[in-house]
Design an enzyme around this catalytic site. Structure first.
Site, PDB file in Angstrom:
ATOM      1  N   CYS A 126      -8.130 -64.483-125.981  1.00 53.41           N
ATOM      2  CA  CYS A 126      -7.308 -64.572-127.193  1.00 53.41           C
ATOM      3  C   CYS A 126      -6.633 -63.213-127.342  1.00 53.41           C
ATOM      4  O   CYS A 126      -6.649 -62.413-126.406  1.00 53.41           O
ATOM      5  CB  CYS A 126      -8.116 -64.992-128.418  1.00 53.41           C
ATOM      6  SG  CYS A 126      -9.292 -63.787-129.088  1.00 53.41           S
ATOM      7  N   HIS A 141     -28.254 -58.400-116.810  1.00 48.17           N
ATOM      8  CA  HIS A 141     -29.345 -58.159-117.751  1.00 48.17           C
ATOM      9  C   HIS A 141     -29.466 -59.227-118.830  1.00 48.17           C
ATOM     10  O   HIS A 141     -30.568 -59.477-119.321  1.00 48.17           O
ATOM     11  CB  HIS A 141     -29.171 -56.802-118.431  1.00 48.17           C
ATOM     12  CG  HIS A 141     -29.318 -55.645-117.502  1.00 48.17           C
ATOM     13  ND1 HIS A 141     -29.420 -54.357-117.958  1.00 48.17           N
ATOM     14  CD2 HIS A 141     -29.368 -55.572-116.150  1.00 48.17           C
ATOM     15  CE1 HIS A 141     -29.540 -53.533-116.925  1.00 48.17           C
ATOM     16  NE2 HIS A 141     -29.494 -54.248-115.819  1.00 48.17           N
TER      17      HIS A 141
END
Length: 151
Positions: A66, A99
């Protein structure tokens, strides 16, 4: 790897470039919209089909664009199973996957250029979730939070 992609009007041009680049790199790409430029479209409406595709495991990873990347990341994180983050540099693009098992990359088509977006996308798509004990423990806590607030 199956990639889903979506953008509102502010990210439409960048999305079109990414679809071409990803296809040229051999990725299976599904475009969840917008199908055409519409200055009146709203990012929450655009992100739902991509978020649901991630939820239903129809795609492995998603990319949303966006104007700033903030709107799509906020809206996407309301969808169960979506782990979206606004990324502006390549380290967080791969670290978010390694992670945190991030599955939706959000970028701002009006705030970073196409070369940097492509570098970020490559870092994101080339990363693999580590799955180590400490990362899985943290991810399990995030999933538990998500489940705690389901209605």
């Amino acid at each position: 790897m199956k990639i889903g992609i979506a953008a509102d009007h502010a990210g439409f041009e960048q999305k079109q470039k990414l679809v071409q680049q990803l296809t040229e790199q051999g990725y299976a790409v599904t475009d969840y919209g917008a199908a055409k430029f519409d200055a009146a479209d709203d990012y929450p409406d655009i992100i739902v089909p991509l978020g649901m595709a991630l939820f239903h495991k129809e795609v492995d990873r998603g990319i949303a664009v966006c104007g700033s990347g903030v709107g799509v990341s906020v809206a996407a994180n309301k969808i169960p199973g979506v782990r979206a983050a606004l990324i502006t540099e390549s380290y967080s693009a791969h670290q978010g996957v390694e992670h945190d098992d991030m599955n939706l990359l959000c970028v701002g088509g009006r705030v970073i250029g196409p070369m940097l977006i492509w570098e970020i996308v490559q870092a994101y798509l080339n990363a693999k979730y580590d799955g180590g004990e400490r990362f899985q423990r943290r991810l399990n806590k995030v999933i538990a939070l998500e489940n705690q607030f389901k209605s």
